[in-house]
Design an enzyme around this catalytic site. Structure first.
Site, PDB file in Angstrom:
ATOM      1  N   CYS A 136       0.851  -1.190   0.000  1.00  0.00           N
ATOM      2  CA  CYS A 136       0.000   0.000   0.000  1.00  0.00           C
ATOM      3  C   CYS A 136       0.881   1.232   0.000  1.00  0.00           C
ATOM      4  O   CYS A 136       1.996   1.196   0.519  1.00  0.00           O
ATOM      5  CB  CYS A 136      -0.844   0.066   1.268  1.00  0.00           C
ATOM      6  SG  CYS A 136      -1.846  -1.363   1.489  1.00  0.00           S
ATOM      7  N   ILE A 197       3.275 -14.278  -2.829  1.00  0.00           N
ATOM      8  CA  ILE A 197       3.326 -12.880  -3.229  1.00  0.00           C
ATOM      9  C   ILE A 197       1.926 -12.268  -3.328  1.00  0.00           C
ATOM     10  O   ILE A 197       0.955 -12.987  -3.530  1.00  0.00           O
ATOM     11  CB  ILE A 197       4.028 -12.717  -4.609  1.00  0.00           C
ATOM     12  CG1 ILE A 197       3.342 -13.588  -5.669  1.00  0.00           C
ATOM     13  CG2 ILE A 197       5.497 -13.018  -4.514  1.00  0.00           C
ATOM     14  CD1 ILE A 197       3.899 -13.437  -7.086  1.00  0.00           C
ATOM     15  N   ASN A 198       1.904 -10.939  -3.213  1.00  0.00           N
ATOM     16  CA  ASN A 198       0.689 -10.210  -3.550  1.00  0.00           C
ATOM     17  C   ASN A 198       0.653 -10.095  -5.084  1.00  0.00           C
ATOM     18  O   ASN A 198       1.492 -10.675  -5.769  1.00  0.00           O
ATOM     19  CB  ASN A 198       0.714  -8.829  -2.879  1.00  0.00           C
ATOM     20  CG  ASN A 198      -0.690  -8.363  -2.524  1.00  0.00           C
ATOM     21  OD1 ASN A 198      -1.603  -8.480  -3.348  1.00  0.00           O
ATOM     22  ND2 ASN A 198      -0.867  -7.842  -1.330  1.00  0.00           N
ATOM     23  N   GLY A 250      -1.068 -18.011  -7.972  1.00  0.00           N
ATOM     24  CA  GLY A 250      -1.323 -18.951  -9.061  1.00  0.00           C
ATOM     25  C   GLY A 250      -1.515 -20.392  -8.643  1.00  0.00           C
ATOM     26  O   GLY A 250      -1.365 -21.295  -9.463  1.00  0.00           O
TER      27      GLY A 250
HETATM   28  C1  LIG Z   1      -9.996  -9.603  -6.286  1.00  0.00           C
HETATM   29  C2  LIG Z   1      -8.774  -9.688  -5.414  1.00  0.00           C
HETATM   30  C3  LIG Z   1      -8.735  -8.971  -4.219  1.00  0.00           C
HETATM   31  C4  LIG Z   1      -7.604  -9.028  -3.388  1.00  0.00           C
HETATM   32  N1  LIG Z   1      -7.596  -8.338  -2.210  1.00  0.00           N
HETATM   33  C5  LIG Z   1      -6.514  -8.440  -1.384  1.00  0.00           C
HETATM   34  C6  LIG Z   1      -6.511  -7.786  -0.122  1.00  0.00           C
HETATM   35  O1  LIG Z   1      -7.488  -7.147   0.298  1.00  0.00           O
HETATM   36  N2  LIG Z   1      -5.370  -7.879   0.651  1.00  0.00           N
HETATM   37  C7  LIG Z   1      -4.276  -8.613   0.242  1.00  0.00           C
HETATM   38  O2  LIG Z   1      -3.274  -8.680   0.971  1.00  0.00           O
HETATM   39  N3  LIG Z   1      -4.285  -9.285  -0.930  1.00  0.00           N
HETATM   40  C8  LIG Z   1      -5.359  -9.198  -1.748  1.00  0.00           C
HETATM   41  N4  LIG Z   1      -5.367  -9.890  -2.944  1.00  0.00           N
HETATM   42  C9  LIG Z   1      -4.202 -10.702  -3.332  1.00  0.00           C
HETATM   43  C10 LIG Z   1      -4.400 -12.184  -3.057  1.00  0.00           C
HETATM   44  O3  LIG Z   1      -4.599 -12.436  -1.680  1.00  0.00           O
HETATM   45  C11 LIG Z   1      -3.185 -13.003  -3.582  1.00  0.00           C
HETATM   46  O4  LIG Z   1      -2.008 -12.567  -2.930  1.00  0.00           O
HETATM   47  C12 LIG Z   1      -2.994 -12.834  -5.083  1.00  0.00           C
HETATM   48  O5  LIG Z   1      -4.227 -12.805  -5.754  1.00  0.00           O
HETATM   49  C13 LIG Z   1      -2.135 -13.947  -5.679  1.00  0.00           C
HETATM   50  O6  LIG Z   1      -2.728 -15.204  -5.477  1.00  0.00           O
HETATM   51  P1  LIG Z   1      -3.625 -15.962  -6.601  1.00  0.00           P
HETATM   52  O7  LIG Z   1      -2.821 -15.951  -7.870  1.00  0.00           O
HETATM   53  O8  LIG Z   1      -3.856 -17.316  -6.033  1.00  0.00           O
HETATM   54  O9  LIG Z   1      -4.882 -15.174  -6.747  1.00  0.00           O
HETATM   55  C14 LIG Z   1      -6.486  -9.828  -3.787  1.00  0.00           C
HETATM   56  C15 LIG Z   1      -6.547 -10.555  -4.983  1.00  0.00           C
HETATM   57  C16 LIG Z   1      -7.663 -10.498  -5.796  1.00  0.00           C
HETATM   58  C17 LIG Z   1      -7.668 -11.309  -7.070  1.00  0.00           C
END
Ligand SMILES: Cc1cc2nc3c(=O)[nH]c(=O)nc-3n(C[C@H](O)[C@H](O)[C@H](O)COP(=O)(O)O)c2cc1C
Length: 318
Positions: A136, A197-198, A250
């Site tokens: 952030c 990772i985020n 992922g």
């Molecule tokens: C729609 C959406 C909202 C998200 N909101 C947050 C959040 O509020 N706080 C946070 O730390 N990560 C947030 N993320 C990130 C996810 O927690 C995660 O780190 C990221 O999507 C990678 O994982 P994935 O490829 O399995 O989705 C968000 C991701 C998505 C897709």
């Protein structure tokens, strides 16, 4: 599904936090848990991480907020959330009965805001720990990401640590050059675990109108497309720190989760895959269990960081 009792040991310990299995629902992709409770049994998850929470409610970004991409998606939700007061009053009563540990994902615009939200949540019954989202903008540092600067990471995590005795997991951003100094700064400041990772910052354009597809112009890329990056960063961070690392990015099936664990993750989070299949996390729990059984591995922990990579492999990218 996700409730195997016999066979290999799949429970994990992230420092003081004990989980019955290594699969958590990732923040922002699982609402406040209630949204999924009619479809799956939340008690079979390792843990549930709630949508990012700030002191005040936030409306988030203008629409469109989502865009599909090859092998992934972009989101620019803008951290919309109900704010701490409504969270405690309206969301926690349900979450207390979820049957799995509940971690609250928090964020702020200043060190003080992070510390304040952490302090207030520490007093709330049913909060098993905090996940500190440092992806952030830091208002007091001209809007540069907390996560991008090891000194800023040390400061904000130290403030949160002082404010809260809770289990603290610091969530790192992939939008940095070198993840290792950032991981070390979070550890030194008192984090109990790291998650990474985020999302990766990206964008998409409508070529007919020549306008950005997302209302916010840029957004966060998630899904299968980011797995190789997440794996690489987890591997790098896990070699550098002594605290547990949680892999996210992922993960859509047990094989993806196992890759992360072999790279050094003690547990994993499932995010975007839950939009395709709300049962993805629980299927992954079962898949991990079956893999261990087939491979004759009695304890999942022996898999963590078991990557067989010679020194030569580590030095070069090609
Ligand atoms: C729609 C959406 C909202 C998200 N909101 C947050 C959040 O509020 N706080 C946070 O730390 N990560 C947030 N993320 C990130 C996810 O927690 C995660 O780190 C990221 O999507 C990678 O994982 P994935 O490829 O399995 O989705 C968000 C991701 C998505 C897709």
């Amino acid at each position: 599904m996700g409730s195997k009792k016999e066979g290999p040991k799949i429970s994990v310990e992230l420092g003081p936090l004990k989980l019955k299995n290594p699969v958590m629902a990732a923040s922002g992709t699982f609402g406040y848990g209630e949204e999924y409770s009619g479809i799956i049994s939340l008690r079979n998850l390792g843990a549930l991480i709630t949508k990012g929470l700030s002191l005040k409610p936030r409306k988030g970004n203008p629409p469109p907020r989502l865009a599909e991409t090859p092998a992934g998606m972009l989101n620019a939700i803008g951290l919309e959330n109900v704010g701490i007061k409504a969270f405690i009053g309206e969301k926690m009563p349900f979450l207390r009965k979820a049957g799995c540990p509940v971690l609250v994902n928090i964020f702020g615009a200043t060190d003080e805001e992070y510390a304040e939200i952490a302090r207030r949540l520490s007093e709330v019954e049913g909060v098993a720990g905090l996940e500190v989202n440092i992806s952030c903008p830091n208002l007091k540092a001209g809007g540069c990401l907390f996560a991008a600067e090891p000194k800023a990471v040390f400061q904000v995590v130290s403030r949160v640590r002082q404010a809260s005795p809770c289990f603290l997991m610091v969530k790192l951003s992939p939008n940095v050059g070198d993840i290792v100094p950032v991981a070390l700064a979070a550890e030194e400041a008192g984090a109990d675990a790291l998650s990474l990772i985020n999302t990766l910052t990206g964008m998409a354009i409508d070529i007919r109108t020549r306008t950005p597809i997302l209302g916010n112009i840029t957004g966060g890329l998630s899904g299968p497309a980011i797995k190789p990056i997440g794996l690489r960063m987890v591997w790098q961070a896990a070699q550098a720190v002594r605290i547990p690392v949680v892999g996210v990015g992922g993960i859509g099936c047990a094989e993806d989760a196992l890759e992360y664990m072999i790279a050094g993750a003690s547990a994993v989070q499932v995010g975007s895959a839950h939009f395709i299949d709300p049962r993805a996390g629980l299927k992954i729990v079962d898949g991990i269990h079956d893999y261990l059984k087939t491979q004759g591995i009695p304890d999942l922990s022996s898999l963590v960081g078991s990557l067989k990579a010679g020194q030569d492999n580590r030095k070069t990218d090609r």
